[in-house]
Design an enzyme around this catalytic site. Sequence first.
Site, PDB file in Angstrom:
ATOM      1  N   LYS A   1     -11.508  -7.114  -1.567  1.00 19.77           N
ATOM      2  CA  LYS A   1     -12.199  -7.788  -0.423  1.00 19.77           C
ATOM      3  C   LYS A   1     -12.261  -6.635   0.295  1.00 19.77           C
ATOM      4  O   LYS A   1     -13.318  -6.526   1.237  1.00 19.77           O
ATOM      5  CB  LYS A   1     -11.676  -9.160   0.019  1.00 19.77           C
ATOM      6  CG  LYS A   1     -11.457 -10.212  -1.052  1.00 19.77           C
ATOM      7  CD  LYS A   1     -10.924 -11.388  -0.368  1.00 19.77           C
ATOM      8  CE  LYS A   1      -9.423 -11.368   0.072  1.00 19.77           C
ATOM      9  NZ  LYS A   1      -8.437 -11.030  -1.106  1.00 19.77           N
TER      10      LYS A   1
ATOM     11  N   ARG B   1      -1.680  -0.165  -4.908  1.00 26.21           N
ATOM     12  CA  ARG B   1      -2.431   0.025  -3.395  1.00 26.21           C
ATOM     13  C   ARG B   1      -1.518   0.702  -2.366  1.00 26.21           C
ATOM     14  O   ARG B   1      -0.358   0.683  -2.239  1.00 26.21           O
ATOM     15  CB  ARG B   1      -2.684  -1.332  -2.844  1.00 26.21           C
ATOM     16  CG  ARG B   1      -3.431  -1.220  -1.447  1.00 26.21           C
ATOM     17  CD  ARG B   1      -3.970  -2.457  -0.820  1.00 26.21           C
ATOM     18  NE  ARG B   1      -3.022  -3.499  -1.006  1.00 26.21           N
ATOM     19  CZ  ARG B   1      -3.420  -4.803  -0.728  1.00 26.21           C
ATOM     20  NH1 ARG B   1      -4.788  -4.885  -0.621  1.00 26.21           N
ATOM     21  NH2 ARG B   1      -2.343  -5.806  -1.241  1.00 26.21           N
TER      22      ARG B   1
HETATM   23  P1  AP5 Z   1      -4.742 -10.216   3.571  1.00 28.95           P
HETATM   24  O1  AP5 Z   1      -4.514  -9.098   4.052  1.00 28.95           O
HETATM   25  O2  AP5 Z   1      -6.129 -10.993   3.513  1.00 28.95           O
HETATM   26  O3  AP5 Z   1      -4.474 -10.313   1.719  1.00 28.95           O
HETATM   27  P2  AP5 Z   1      -5.211 -10.658   0.514  1.00 28.95           P
HETATM   28  O4  AP5 Z   1      -5.999 -11.598   0.515  1.00 28.95           O
HETATM   29  O5  AP5 Z   1      -3.895 -10.866  -0.130  1.00 28.95           O
HETATM   30  O6  AP5 Z   1      -5.862  -9.744  -0.083  1.00 28.95           O
HETATM   31  P3  AP5 Z   1      -5.533  -8.310  -0.376  1.00 28.95           P
HETATM   32  O7  AP5 Z   1      -5.738  -7.537   1.090  1.00 28.95           O
HETATM   33  O8  AP5 Z   1      -4.127  -8.052  -0.807  1.00 28.95           O
HETATM   34  O9  AP5 Z   1      -6.563  -7.735  -1.180  1.00 28.95           O
HETATM   35  P4  AP5 Z   1      -7.868  -7.267  -1.359  1.00 28.95           P
HETATM   36  O10 AP5 Z   1      -8.904  -8.445  -1.991  1.00 28.95           O
HETATM   37  O11 AP5 Z   1      -8.417  -6.781   0.131  1.00 28.95           O
HETATM   38  O12 AP5 Z   1      -7.956  -5.831  -2.068  1.00 28.95           O
HETATM   39  P5  AP5 Z   1      -8.203  -4.334  -1.699  1.00 28.95           P
HETATM   40  O13 AP5 Z   1      -9.684  -4.011  -1.409  1.00 28.95           O
HETATM   41  O14 AP5 Z   1      -7.235  -4.051  -0.633  1.00 28.95           O
HETATM   42  O15 AP5 Z   1      -3.607 -11.561   3.812  1.00 28.95           O
HETATM   43  C1  AP5 Z   1      -2.166 -10.969   4.020  1.00 28.95           C
HETATM   44  C2  AP5 Z   1      -1.452 -12.345   4.225  1.00 28.95           C
HETATM   45  O16 AP5 Z   1      -1.951 -12.601   5.546  1.00 28.95           O
HETATM   46  C3  AP5 Z   1      -1.562 -13.457   3.480  1.00 28.95           C
HETATM   47  O17 AP5 Z   1      -0.730 -13.549   2.402  1.00 28.95           O
HETATM   48  C4  AP5 Z   1      -1.215 -14.758   4.549  1.00 28.95           C
HETATM   49  O18 AP5 Z   1       0.144 -14.799   4.873  1.00 28.95           O
HETATM   50  C5  AP5 Z   1      -1.867 -13.977   5.887  1.00 28.95           C
HETATM   51  N1  AP5 Z   1      -3.327 -14.547   6.215  1.00 28.95           N
HETATM   52  C6  AP5 Z   1      -4.419 -13.861   5.933  1.00 28.95           C
HETATM   53  N2  AP5 Z   1      -5.555 -14.493   6.311  1.00 28.95           N
HETATM   54  C7  AP5 Z   1      -5.135 -15.626   6.271  1.00 28.95           C
HETATM   55  C8  AP5 Z   1      -5.778 -17.038   6.554  1.00 28.95           C
HETATM   56  N3  AP5 Z   1      -7.105 -17.253   6.390  1.00 28.95           N
HETATM   57  N4  AP5 Z   1      -4.918 -18.241   6.511  1.00 28.95           N
HETATM   58  C9  AP5 Z   1      -3.752 -18.333   6.591  1.00 28.95           C
HETATM   59  N5  AP5 Z   1      -2.980 -16.858   6.325  1.00 28.95           N
HETATM   60  C10 AP5 Z   1      -3.587 -15.871   6.317  1.00 28.95           C
HETATM   61  O19 AP5 Z   1      -7.773  -3.747  -3.382  1.00 28.95           O
HETATM   62  C11 AP5 Z   1      -6.773  -3.779  -3.639  1.00 28.95           C
HETATM   63  C12 AP5 Z   1      -6.496  -2.538  -4.688  1.00 28.95           C
HETATM   64  O20 AP5 Z   1      -7.184  -2.436  -5.637  1.00 28.95           O
HETATM   65  C13 AP5 Z   1      -6.612  -1.356  -3.651  1.00 28.95           C
HETATM   66  O21 AP5 Z   1      -5.588  -0.322  -4.009  1.00 28.95           O
HETATM   67  C14 AP5 Z   1      -8.132  -0.833  -4.117  1.00 28.95           C
HETATM   68  O22 AP5 Z   1      -8.030   0.582  -3.936  1.00 28.95           O
HETATM   69  C15 AP5 Z   1      -8.115  -1.280  -5.547  1.00 28.95           C
HETATM   70  N6  AP5 Z   1      -9.717  -1.661  -5.780  1.00 28.95           N
HETATM   71  C16 AP5 Z   1     -10.297  -2.352  -5.357  1.00 28.95           C
HETATM   72  N7  AP5 Z   1     -11.496  -2.597  -5.889  1.00 28.95           N
HETATM   73  C17 AP5 Z   1     -11.233  -1.953  -7.163  1.00 28.95           C
HETATM   74  C18 AP5 Z   1     -11.949  -1.953  -8.252  1.00 28.95           C
HETATM   75  N8  AP5 Z   1     -13.350  -2.603  -8.542  1.00 28.95           N
HETATM   76  N9  AP5 Z   1     -11.634  -1.159  -9.225  1.00 28.95           N
HETATM   77  C19 AP5 Z   1     -10.162  -0.549  -9.375  1.00 28.95           C
HETATM   78  N10 AP5 Z   1      -9.390  -0.758  -8.214  1.00 28.95           N
HETATM   79  C20 AP5 Z   1      -9.969  -1.612  -7.108  1.00 28.95           C
END
Ligand code: AP5
Length: 266
Positions: A55, A176
């Site tokens: 995302k 990551r």
């Molecule tokens: P948040 O920061 O939103 O984390 P998340 O939803 O767990 O999502 P991530 O940031 O881990 O993953 P992402 O989908 O953004 O992936 P990314 O692009 O980084 O939330 C953290 C915490 O905050 C929650 O647990 C909660 O406590 C709180 N919170 C947040 N919002 C909330 C809400 N609305 N309500 C309540 N609590 C809330 O990519 C991941 C990795 O994969 C990277 O290394 C990237 O380089 C790699 N990658 C990405 N795409 C690809 C691809 N296509 N192929 C290969 N590698 C890839």
Amino acid sequence: MLRLAAAGIDVASNVSTSFVGLLNTVREAFANSMAQETSRDVGPVVLLGPPGAGKGTQAKRIMERYQVPQVSTGDLLRYNVAQGTQLGKAAKAVMDRGELVSDDLVCEMVRLRLKQPDCRRGYILDGFPRTAAQAVWLDALLEDKFFDNSRPTRAWPIVIRLDVDYNQLLLRITGRRSCPTCGRIYNVHFQPPRVDEVCDVDGNRLVTRNDDRLEVIQPRLAAYQEQTTPVADYYQRTGRLISINGDRPVDEVTQQIFRILEDHQA
Ligand code: AP5
């Protein structure tokens, strides 16, 4: 063809090159044209998907192309934690356990952010809504004409869910790294920096997120399954959910998203 021309590619001069070479040139031109920014209104975009789905990575690309802000509730919460604000103090322990912060706190934070003038032409909600209550709250906010709905853009969000295989998610989360200064996201398996653990953009040392520890990953995935699946169901029922294959390489996922956004603008 228009895209090739816009990208400055003279197809005729490439006729003598090998087919593979030409194909690569065309691919590159297409990727460049996809990356070119456009100032057209995009309206609200919601990116749904489990932790590690991509995302944040995709939100940054949409932001660059459409010049609208990424509103990441995770980033906003982490900023508050780092600053030691009241909100940050309330959120820290919850986030460290991989659980969700309360709807009240998160919705108020989002309301204040969306009031900012840079959200007028649209914004990308990354990590919000994450509970059914947040989804209902967002619809009410938009319906209440909190925003200037008289503009010719859509008032309702395009909701795009990134579907990714479980084992791939684990690799993405554990691999990551991010830059604490510019926010650029890397992955030691899939998108490593040029120099180990150092940001390509500003040379700062990369960091691992506190909640990317193995013991916190399972609770985060469980929270998604239990509390965020109903959000997808909610948008599905209202005919607004678009699911895409997030398992593909980053550029391909970006192309899928841009096509959806372009289709909705037509
Ligand atoms: P948040 O920061 O939103 O984390 P998340 O939803 O767990 O999502 P991530 O940031 O881990 O993953 P992402 O989908 O953004 O992936 P990314 O692009 O980084 O939330 C953290 C915490 O905050 C929650 O647990 C909660 O406590 C709180 N919170 C947040 N919002 C909330 C809400 N609305 N309500 C309540 N609590 C809330 O990519 C991941 C990795 O994969 C990277 O290394 C990237 O380089 C790699 N990658 C990405 N795409 C690809 C691809 N296509 N192929 C290969 N590698 C890839």
